[in-house]
Enzyme design. Structure first.
Site, PDB file in Angstrom:
ATOM      1  N   LYS A 183       0.837  -1.210   0.000  1.00 56.25           N
ATOM      2  CA  LYS A 183       0.000   0.000   0.000  1.00 56.25           C
ATOM      3  C   LYS A 183       0.878   1.269   0.000  1.00 56.25           C
ATOM      4  O   LYS A 183       2.089   1.186   0.224  1.00 56.25           O
ATOM      5  CB  LYS A 183      -0.960  -0.030   1.188  1.00 56.25           C
TER       6      LYS A 183
HETATM    7  C1  LIG Z   1      -5.690  -4.130   0.715  1.00 56.93           C
HETATM    8  C2  LIG Z   1      -7.141  -3.847   0.835  1.00 56.93           C
HETATM    9  C3  LIG Z   1      -7.858  -4.118   2.018  1.00 56.93           C
HETATM   10  C4  LIG Z   1      -7.272  -4.892   3.157  1.00 56.93           C
HETATM   11  O1  LIG Z   1      -6.152  -4.357   3.711  1.00 56.93           O
HETATM   12  P1  LIG Z   1      -5.302  -5.249   4.756  1.00 56.93           P
HETATM   13  O2  LIG Z   1      -4.534  -4.238   5.518  1.00 56.93           O
HETATM   14  O3  LIG Z   1      -4.440  -6.137   3.914  1.00 56.93           O
HETATM   15  O4  LIG Z   1      -6.250  -6.004   5.589  1.00 56.93           O
HETATM   16  C5  LIG Z   1      -9.177  -3.730   2.090  1.00 56.93           C
HETATM   17  N1  LIG Z   1      -9.787  -3.123   1.056  1.00 56.93           N
HETATM   18  C6  LIG Z   1      -9.145  -2.866  -0.104  1.00 56.93           C
HETATM   19  C7  LIG Z   1      -9.888  -2.178  -1.206  1.00 56.93           C
HETATM   20  C8  LIG Z   1      -7.813  -3.242  -0.256  1.00 56.93           C
HETATM   21  O5  LIG Z   1      -7.176  -3.049  -1.427  1.00 56.93           O
END
Ligand SMILES: *Cc1c(COP(=O)(O)O)cnc(C)c1O
Length: 383
Positions: A183
């Protein structure tokens, strides 16, 4: 051989390494003062009264629904065009995710598509700021019944801005962020909820750590305290850690720099793609300063090329480029068909032709040039 260009790669400087080393040597790596500092810095950045850090955005979404009282039998409207966490947050509580369609240009859900799915069981909606573009939260809030909640899935959207220039996270709705490995702000794993409601924030703090009241938690981390903390409700082990927070604090300070690097790659892609003799559609407003550019989403002109979208993506991978597909819509997977078997025309149309080009703060313009060279040749059919 060139290095493989992954679709998203974190960017750490010496400073993150120094800070994580400092915390490693400090003797306390669990949740403590670093986490509190990170929460305070995020609070200032979003300009909200509370930020609660947890171990993932998946946990953030789940705990948000739980704290807002979503329960078995309730309906939670969300996109099908998203990662599974958005819908699973409702399922963990026995609530039903109800999938709604997207705008064909922004790829976000809209007030109209949400409004189509509202019933008297609707308890909440989870808009996703797809790829880093802010969804129309004001519009969605206007169509939602008063008793319903908006929880923003901002996993892609740290650094994103609403049209009024305020950051995503500032709306006062429970807004859930992800600090997962790929991210925009990465601490390996992690997540946070930004909100203004003090009472809900207290609940979130309790739920994330076994059901300890935050008072008890403060005593728990005070080494001089002899008091044994008491559990006052059923909570979970979904807390954040100081190790992660030490990385996050530096990443937050570097957010502007990281954004600029993504923007440079996006600028280059758009420039080249617009010069190609094909109509490759690019997600709306990708170059706007409010778009965090977590994903670079495009639609292939399938009529103009000889191969399928899947073959196109695989071919890019053969040439060392981490092209990808975001997302296989949830309602097209067997598991979710058993939950909400629906038809979403715009989502399905997009899925046929959508693909993701690699973008990250670790990419160089040289990488982007190579991506565009391979992309153009596959379009022409010469490789
Ligand atoms: C990555 C993601 C999540 C989950 O994030 P985590 O921290 O891995 O639990 C939720 N929603 C979207 C749209 C994502 O891309």
């Amino acid at each position: 051989m060139r290095d493989y260009i992954p679709f998203g790669k974190p960017n750490f400087s010496e400073e993150e390494i120094q800070e994580v080393t400092r915390v490693l040597k400090s003797g306390w790596i669990g949740m403590g003062s670093e986490t509190i500092s990170f929460e305070n810095e995020l609070k200032d950045y979003f300009d909200v009264s509370n930020v609660v850090c947890v171990n993932s955005c998946t946990s953030a979404l789940y705990l948000s629904l739980l704290a807002l009282g979503v329960k078995s039998g309730d309906e939670v409207i969300c996109p099908s065009y998203t990662w599974c966490s958005t819908a699973n947050a409702a399922l963990y509580l026995g609530a039903k995710p109800v999938f709604c369609d997207i705008d064909p240009n922004s790829y976000c859900i809209t007030p109209e598509s949400v409004s189509d799915k509202i019933t008297d069981k609707t308890k909440a909606v989870i808009p996703v700021h797809m790829g880093g573009i802010a969804a129309d939260i004001d519009g969605i809030s206007e169509v939602m019944p008063k008793k319903c909640h908006i929880i923003e899935d901002a996993a892609h959207a740290i650094g994103s801005k609403f049209p009024n220039d305020l950051p995503v996270g500032s709306s006062g709705n429970l807004t859930c962020f992800s600090f997962y490995a790929n991210k925009n702000l990465s601490t390996g794993e992690g997540g946070a909820i930004a909100l203004n409601d003090n009472k809900i924030a207290e609940k979130l703090r309790s739920f994330r750590l076994h059901g300890l009241s935050s008072d008890a938690w403060n005593r728990f981390i005070d080494p001089k305290s002899k008091i044994v903390p008491e559990i006052h409700e059923l909570g979970f082990k979904m807390n954040y850690t100081d190790l992660n927070a030490s990385i996050g604090r530096v990443q937050l300070r570097r957010l502007g720099e990281l954004f600029n690097r993504r923007a440079e790659i996006a600028d280059y892609y758009v420039d080249i793609i617009q010069k190609l003799p094909y109509h490759v559609k690019i997600q709306k407003n990708i170059l706007s300063p409010g778009h965090a550019k977590h994903l670079f989403l495009i639609e292939l002109p399938l009529d103009d090329i000889e191969i399928t979208r899947d073959e196109f993506v695989l071919k890019m991978r053969d040439f060392g480029i981490g092209a990808s597909i975001h997302y296989l819509p949830l309602h097209m997977m067997d598991y979710y068909k058993g939950i909400d078997n629906c038809k979403l025309v715009k989502t399905e149309n997009l899925y046929e032709r959508v693909m993701t080009l690699p973008i990250s703060a670790s990419m160089t313009i040289k990488d982007a040039e190579y991506v565009m060279e391979v992309f153009s040749k596959i379009m022409e059919g010469t490789i």
